[in-house]
Scaffold this active site. Structure first.
Site, PDB file in Angstrom:
ATOM      1  N   HIS A 187       6.962 -26.954   0.651  1.00  0.00           N
ATOM      2  CA  HIS A 187       6.122 -27.953  -0.018  1.00  0.00           C
ATOM      3  C   HIS A 187       5.006 -27.270  -0.792  1.00  0.00           C
ATOM      4  O   HIS A 187       3.956 -27.849  -1.016  1.00  0.00           O
ATOM      5  CB  HIS A 187       5.570 -28.928   1.029  1.00  0.00           C
TER       6      HIS A 187
ATOM      7  N   LYS B 236     -13.697   2.727  -3.126  1.00  0.00           N
ATOM      8  CA  LYS B 236     -14.411   3.170  -1.933  1.00  0.00           C
ATOM      9  C   LYS B 236     -15.588   4.064  -2.336  1.00  0.00           C
ATOM     10  O   LYS B 236     -16.698   3.914  -1.847  1.00  0.00           O
ATOM     11  CB  LYS B 236     -13.411   3.975  -1.094  1.00  0.00           C
TER      12      LYS B 236
ATOM     13  N   GLU C 153       0.833  -1.209   0.000  1.00  0.00           N
ATOM     14  CA  GLU C 153       0.000   0.000   0.000  1.00  0.00           C
ATOM     15  C   GLU C 153       0.867   1.257   0.000  1.00  0.00           C
ATOM     16  O   GLU C 153       0.426   2.322  -0.434  1.00  0.00           O
ATOM     17  CB  GLU C 153      -0.948  -0.013   1.222  1.00  0.00           C
TER      18      GLU C 153
HETATM   19  O1  PA5 Z   1      -2.592   1.961   5.951  1.00  0.00           O
HETATM   20  C1  PA5 Z   1      -3.637   2.553   5.811  1.00  0.00           C
HETATM   21  O2  PA5 Z   1      -3.722   3.785   5.895  1.00  0.00           O
HETATM   22  C2  PA5 Z   1      -4.927   1.801   5.582  1.00  0.00           C
HETATM   23  O3  PA5 Z   1      -4.712   0.474   5.262  1.00  0.00           O
HETATM   24  C3  PA5 Z   1      -5.786   1.891   6.832  1.00  0.00           C
HETATM   25  O4  PA5 Z   1      -5.146   1.302   7.911  1.00  0.00           O
HETATM   26  C4  PA5 Z   1      -7.142   1.241   6.617  1.00  0.00           C
HETATM   27  O5  PA5 Z   1      -7.747   1.756   5.474  1.00  0.00           O
HETATM   28  C5  PA5 Z   1      -8.032   1.502   7.817  1.00  0.00           C
HETATM   29  O6  PA5 Z   1      -8.115   2.870   8.023  1.00  0.00           O
HETATM   30  P1  PA5 Z   1      -8.602   3.492   9.365  1.00  0.00           P
HETATM   31  O7  PA5 Z   1      -7.634   3.154  10.431  1.00  0.00           O
HETATM   32  O8  PA5 Z   1      -8.676   4.950   9.111  1.00  0.00           O
HETATM   33  O9  PA5 Z   1      -9.949   2.910   9.661  1.00  0.00           O
END
Ligand code: PA5
Length: 462
Positions: A317, A431, A291
């Site tokens: 394996h 989203k 990410e």
């Molecule tokens: O790393 C990130 O920013 C995202 O993966 C968030 O952790 C995820 O979208 C959850 O977001 P939030 O903590 O605002 O609910």
């Protein structure tokens, strides 16, 4: 207490047939790394993850909650997703005895079980709620933004179930919200209803938040030595002040993966611990690396390595066949554990049967360690890039050190790739489409874009 890193098997000279990162490439990257290092550390004020390990006030905010609820709950139910869930899961798996939630209260030292709802699959949530005694359950609602759709849906369901189980008023005693200090729906709920809330610093984003109350509060609740966790992270942060690539372990990891990808066509980067306890650390790393680095550069180029989790020896394996003989597009980073609490002596029996006889007198610790070294050697013998991170043992200090190592490496790699490692614009469109379909106000434009998408073509569906 130490971490070490052997990357000989990434390098030309060790690897056969002229393959591998050359010394010139490594030395040539030092200057590029120094610039990346300077860019990251110049942002210490706004990259909050750099100072989490030494933020005593923040630690105290979690410890105070843990002290207040001690002995009152048998179960902790954490609601969250992404960076708000993967860190706590990795901490529980690594630092609690195996099958923690199945142990008796005495075996857990009086500490509660920890359940993490990291999805919105109704089957899992229904089954979890059916099993829990909510009158003995503390619910942590963890969301940095305080409005993530999955976490909000989990919250609405669990809050309703709590109200039914213990009454509206009492339900508030079972909730702790972990969220941004100022913004978001959770913060508003905390303020409006006087529900206890712990702050995630505004400058700490989801996947970099494991050492904030996101990870520290659940860890403290289940008896993990959070001070040791933070000490390991602080040690790595302090060593990483050094801009010399040869002395900066997170920097070396980032540069090697970047060189392997950009100069040697190896964009698939496997993290393969040889310890069940570290299985979920690999999943946490996958989110962090993917990410943060899978992005479009300001010049419009899509970049980013693809992280892949694996587990030794289990995946010998399974995926190792692909790593050995599949496309030459991967690196494998092993995590080896030097010392184990239980060595698991293998009894001598069936000495006359060749397939069993040789095992007697060895230990499982020895076997798993030898298998890691054998796999690393085999990959290297076939020109497959690999490196080994070694920890003395799997404990809180080493886990904190590993997590901070990967967080720093990610920040450096963002600079090397020329992308912002701290945003995630690519998740936005999906989203918005989901909001549009759920009828959320303000998503009219997304609805129009969704409606304008080509419809499924009957020729290509069956
Ligand atoms: O790393 C990130 O920013 C995202 O993966 C968030 O952790 C995820 O979208 C959850 O977001 P939030 O903590 O605002 O609910």
């Amino acid at each position: 207490m130490a971490l070490s890193f052997d990357f000989s098997n990434m390098m030309a000279g060790t690897l056969p047939n002229g393959t591998g990162i050359t010394e010139a490439q490594w030395l040539g990257a030092a200057e590029r790394f120094a610039a990346a290092h300077a860019a990251v550390h110049a942002r210490t004020g706004d990259l909050g993850f750099l100072t989490l390990a030494t933020n005593e006030a923040l630690l105290e905010s979690s410890l105070a909650v843990a002290a207040k609820v001690k002995g009152k709950f048998d179960d902790v139910l954490l609601l969250g997703i992404g960076g708000s869930a993967l860190g706590p899961i990795a901490l529980r798996t690594a630092l609690c005895p195996p099958r923690w939630n199945e142990l008796t209260p005495a075996q857990r030292g009086g500490n509660p079980r920890l359940h993490v709802l990291d999805n919105v699959d109704p089957a899992t949530i229904g089954a979890t709620l059916a099993r829990l005694d909510l009158s003995r359950t503390l619910v942590l609602v963890v969301s940095k933004s305080g409005g993530t759709v999955e976490t909000m849906a989990q919250y609405l369901i669990v809050r309703e179930a709590l109200a039914q189980a213990v009454g509206e008023d009492q339900a508030k005693q079972h909730l702790v919200l972990v969220t941004d200090p100022k913004v978001g729906a959770l913060r508003r709920i905390a303020n409006d209803e006087g529900i206890p809330a712990v702050e995630i610093p505004a400058n700490v984003g989801g996947r970099f938040s494991v050492l904030s109350p996101v990870g520290i509060l659940p860890a403290a609740l289940i008896g993990i030595d959070v001070r040791a966790l933070l000490a390991g992270a602080a040690h790595v942060t302090s060593q990483a002040q050094n801009a010399d690539l040869a002395k900066n372990l997170p920097g070396a990891f980032a540069v090697l993966q970047w060189l392997a990808d950009r100069e040697h066509g190896r964009p698939i980067q496997v993290l393969m611990p040889y310890a069940d306890a570290l299985r979920d650390l690999a999943l946490w790393f996958v989110q962090l690396w993917a990410e943060s680095l899978g992005k479009i550069t300001p010049q419009g180029t899509s970049v980013g390595p693809t992280p892949l989790p694996a587990l030794g020896a289990t995946d010998q394996h399974s995926q190792v066949q692909l790593f050995m003989e599949g496309p030459q597009d991967k690196t494998v980073t092993f995590i080896a554990v030097k010392g184990r609490e239980h060595e698991g002596r293998i009894p001598a029996r069936h000495g006359d049967i060749p397939e069993l006889g040789y095992l007697g007198g060895h230990s499982l610790g020895e076997l798993i360690d030898i298998e890691q070294r054998a796999t690393a050697g085999a990959l290297a013998a076939r020109g497959r890039f690999n490196a080994t991170l070694s920890v003395d043992t799997v404990d809180a200090w080493h886990l904190g050190a590993l997590m901070q190592l990967f967080a720093l490496a990610t920040a450096y790699a963002g600079e090397l790739y020329g992308v912002n490692a701290f945003d995630q614009p690519g998740v936005e469109l999906g989203k918005q489409f989901a909001y549009a379909m759920l009828g959320r106000a303000g998503s009219e434009q997304a609805r129009a874009e969704w409606d304008a998408l080509p419809k499924p073509d009957p020729r290509w569906a069956m």
